[in-house]
Design an enzyme around this catalytic site. Sequence first.
Site, PDB file in Angstrom:
ATOM      1  N   ALA A 190      -5.312  -9.016   3.295  1.00  0.00           N
ATOM      2  CA  ALA A 190      -6.515  -9.571   2.684  1.00  0.00           C
ATOM      3  C   ALA A 190      -6.866  -8.800   1.418  1.00  0.00           C
ATOM      4  O   ALA A 190      -6.378  -7.694   1.190  1.00  0.00           O
ATOM      5  CB  ALA A 190      -7.674  -9.508   3.672  1.00  0.00           C
ATOM      6  N   HIS A 198       0.818  -1.208   0.000  1.00  0.00           N
ATOM      7  CA  HIS A 198       0.000   0.000   0.000  1.00  0.00           C
ATOM      8  C   HIS A 198       0.854   1.262   0.000  1.00  0.00           C
ATOM      9  O   HIS A 198       0.655   2.166  -0.787  1.00  0.00           O
ATOM     10  CB  HIS A 198      -0.945   0.005   1.199  1.00  0.00           C
ATOM     11  N   HIS A 219      -8.820  -1.977  -2.376  1.00  0.00           N
ATOM     12  CA  HIS A 219      -7.746  -1.709  -3.340  1.00  0.00           C
ATOM     13  C   HIS A 219      -7.495  -2.909  -4.240  1.00  0.00           C
ATOM     14  O   HIS A 219      -7.313  -2.757  -5.451  1.00  0.00           O
ATOM     15  CB  HIS A 219      -6.449  -1.339  -2.628  1.00  0.00           C
TER      16      HIS A 219
END
Length: 124
Positions: free
Chosen positions: A73, A11, A77
């Site tokens: 998980a 991320h 996104h």
Amino acid sequence: MSSTALILFAHGARDPEWAAPMRRVRAVVREQAPGLRVELAFLEFMQPDLRTCAESLLADGAERVVVLPIFVARAGHLKRDVPLLIDELRQQYPAMHFELADAIGEVDSVVQAMAGHALLLAAV
């Protein structure tokens, strides 16, 4: 050097130290597979982004790119944003084969490792 490359895709965060675990994973993979090109890329806040990373791999001769989401998980996104990014890359770089792997946190061996660690912490 293999024509396959691996992108550890995370991320990203505003704190640069947040990426330390991903750098450690990259180092271990490079150590265990010295002929494999392994890079980090980030969805936001950090560089390189996925497109920049893919362009670098293409310039170095990669023909197949496996994108491994370093996410616990598959949520928003990974359900929406990342598949669109991968589709854009496939259209822009048709000579490269892009594969999007499952979120690492959903892989059984990783789930087992996390559970094992939790049990070690709880052991008296």
